[in-house]
Every structure is written in structure tokens, then in C-alpha cells.
Write an enzyme that holds these catalytic residues in place. Sequence first.
Site, PDB file in Angstrom:
ATOM      1  N   HIS A  14      35.261 -73.978  61.966  1.00 26.60           N
ATOM      2  CA  HIS A  14      35.396 -72.650  61.380  1.00 26.60           C
ATOM      3  C   HIS A  14      36.754 -71.986  61.682  1.00 26.60           C
ATOM      4  O   HIS A  14      37.525 -71.702  60.779  1.00 26.60           O
ATOM      5  CB  HIS A  14      34.288 -71.719  61.914  1.00 26.60           C
ATOM      6  CG  HIS A  14      32.898 -72.213  61.704  1.00 26.60           C
ATOM      7  ND1 HIS A  14      32.270 -72.262  60.473  1.00 26.60           N
ATOM      8  CD2 HIS A  14      31.994 -72.688  62.599  1.00 26.60           C
ATOM      9  CE1 HIS A  14      31.040 -72.730  60.619  1.00 26.60           C
ATOM     10  NE2 HIS A  14      30.843 -73.004  61.890  1.00 26.60           N
TER      11      HIS A  14
HETATM   12  O1  RIB Z   1      29.809 -68.593  62.540  1.00 27.79           O
HETATM   13  C1  RIB Z   1      30.907 -69.260  63.086  1.00 27.79           C
HETATM   14  C2  RIB Z   1      31.675 -68.374  64.007  1.00 27.79           C
HETATM   15  O2  RIB Z   1      30.829 -67.949  65.084  1.00 27.79           O
HETATM   16  C3  RIB Z   1      32.864 -69.079  64.682  1.00 27.79           C
HETATM   17  O3  RIB Z   1      33.876 -68.147  64.925  1.00 27.79           O
HETATM   18  C4  RIB Z   1      32.290 -69.548  65.985  1.00 27.79           C
HETATM   19  O4  RIB Z   1      33.283 -69.687  67.001  1.00 27.79           O
HETATM   20  C5  RIB Z   1      31.366 -68.412  66.324  1.00 27.79           C
HETATM   21  O5  RIB Z   1      32.151 -67.382  66.914  1.00 27.79           O
END
Ligand code: RIB
Length: 305
Positions: free
Chosen positions: A237
Site C-alpha cells: 500500500h
Molecule cells: O489499509 C492499509 C493501510 O493501513 C496501510 O497504510 C497500512 O500500513 C495500514 O496503515
Amino acid sequence: MARRFILDCDPGQDDAVAILLALGSPELALEAVTIVAGNVGVDRGVSNALKILELAGSAVPVYRGAPRSLCRDYSLGDRFHGTDGLMGLALPEPTRQAEPESAVPFLARTLSAAEPGSIDLACVGPLTNLALLLIQYPEATRGIGRVAIMGGAIGLGNVTPAAEFNIHADALAADVVFRSGLDLTLVPLDLTHQALATEARIAALRATGKPTAHAVAELLARYPKLEKFNFAGGPLHDPCAVAALIWPDLVSGRKVHVEIDTTSGPGHGRTLVHWWAKTNGPAANALVLDRIDADQFYRHLTARV
Ligand code: RIB
Ligand code: CA
């Protein structure tokens, strides 16, 4: 000319990779890492950020930010990132500590003194620090350029059917940010679920022989394959938000209106993305990205970390 850059994060496995990508990219001059509670508590996040920075031989300062959300204690990440936040990856204890100044006053001081629009931000955890800055130091935001946010979803959430973790963790903060008028780029799950850490991509990282790339490979290899999504690898992500600032040609989307569901019902924390904007609908307040060239992204990432 490298852009001045500050990363706000909750490290976190993918946050750690975002730090290394920023450090390895000449397009960005990473001048600070600010920490917010989310995947782990804020002190664990500070320690993890320092461990990753020291792994890369970096003296970039780390600032401790919000230990909880605006309205309630975080439901800390459901240990997706391991109880230590780095998937159990053994890294030496940091030799440094966080700076004595808290994150929000640091951001206010730095942004107020900066040329207008000269500092880009990426926020890849709950948006509490940015919301507190906007509330308490609105004049400081003149120094902010682009803001890339990893969060939200056009479609389904990941922490509930409606909401993605970062937005859900502090929906009120997200509401403050999306009403702010800042130059926002939203990097939602619809995009990050295209950036999967497949075995081949992990192998390419290992093949570089670089200690930092090896650490990234280890972090990615330990990420749950997310059977629930039937993915060929864990979605990476947070580095996608940094990539959107470095390589805008790798991503695409559209400028639309985004609003945050702050109600207490099942929709809490949803990013309501007006993807099919109506001509007389609310004004666009964010560039929402829904596509990434994942192969090129991983080639760049492997070269940079
Ligand atoms: O949903 C994904 C996000 O939530 C990413 O930033 C992961 O590190 C968590 O913080
Ligand atoms: Ca994160």
C-alpha cells in the site's frame, strides 16, 4: 531539483518500505519522518522508523505525533504487521531517539518558514497529525505542496466492508483533511491492490544483493497472502503513495469529490468517492487514483531501495 518531502506514517511493514523508497529516490529530499499511532502504538512506530532509517544509514529525524485519534483510542492494526509492526524482522535497536519536539509543532514551524507550496507530504497512516496541524496551525499549510494520502477505497474497504484502515482509524481527522482545500492525491485500495508483492517481485529484490532490498524482500515475504482476497501476494500500500509523487506517469485517476462518512453506523470511515461526478455535484477536492503500472512500479522500487 529534489522536492522537499516529509513522510507521515505508522510503521508498519509497508510504511517501512515507503521510507526506504523515499530515501532512495533523488526526486524527493526526505527531511523528516513524523509518526502517528495506527498499525502500532506511536512509540513503537518511532522505534520502527528509526530502525529502518539506520538500516539505510540515514540520519533523517523522526518526530513523535498523535498517540490516538481525535475522537477515540485507535483500535490498533489487527496485528497484520506483527506485534512489533515489522513482521518480526530482526533489526538492531536504534541508536537514536525521536527529536524532542512533537510532530505537529515541528510541521507547523517547518511549513510556516517554507516557501509557499514547497514541501510535499505523504500521509500513509491515520490522518490525525495532519488534521491537528490544520486545526491548530492553519496558516502553516501555505508551505504544503502536494499531499499524497494512502487510504480509503472507491469500492470495498479492508477493515470493514465500507472502510479502509487509515481512514477508519480516524474518520474525523480524514473529514478535516478532505474539507481543507489542500492539493490532495488519494491512493486508495483499488490502486494498491494492483501492487502485489508476488514471489517473482520478491525474488528480484533479493537478487539485488542490497541489504535494504533484502530487508524489503523479507518484509514482503512475511506479509500474509491475504487468502481472504485470493491475492498472489500482499498488497504494497504505502509505497504507492510515494510513487504517485515521484512517478505521476505510472498512475492515473480522476479529480472528483470525496467525502468521509463520520456517522457511527456500519459505513463509518467510508470514503464516499463521487467517481461518476454529476455536473451540478459537489466540487472536486482530490485526485483519486485507481490505476498503477505495477510492473514498472516494482522495477523502480527494486532499483531505488
Ligand atoms: O489499509 C492499509 C493501510 O493501513 C496501510 O497504510 C497500512 O500500513 C495500514 O496503515
Ligand atoms: Ca501505514
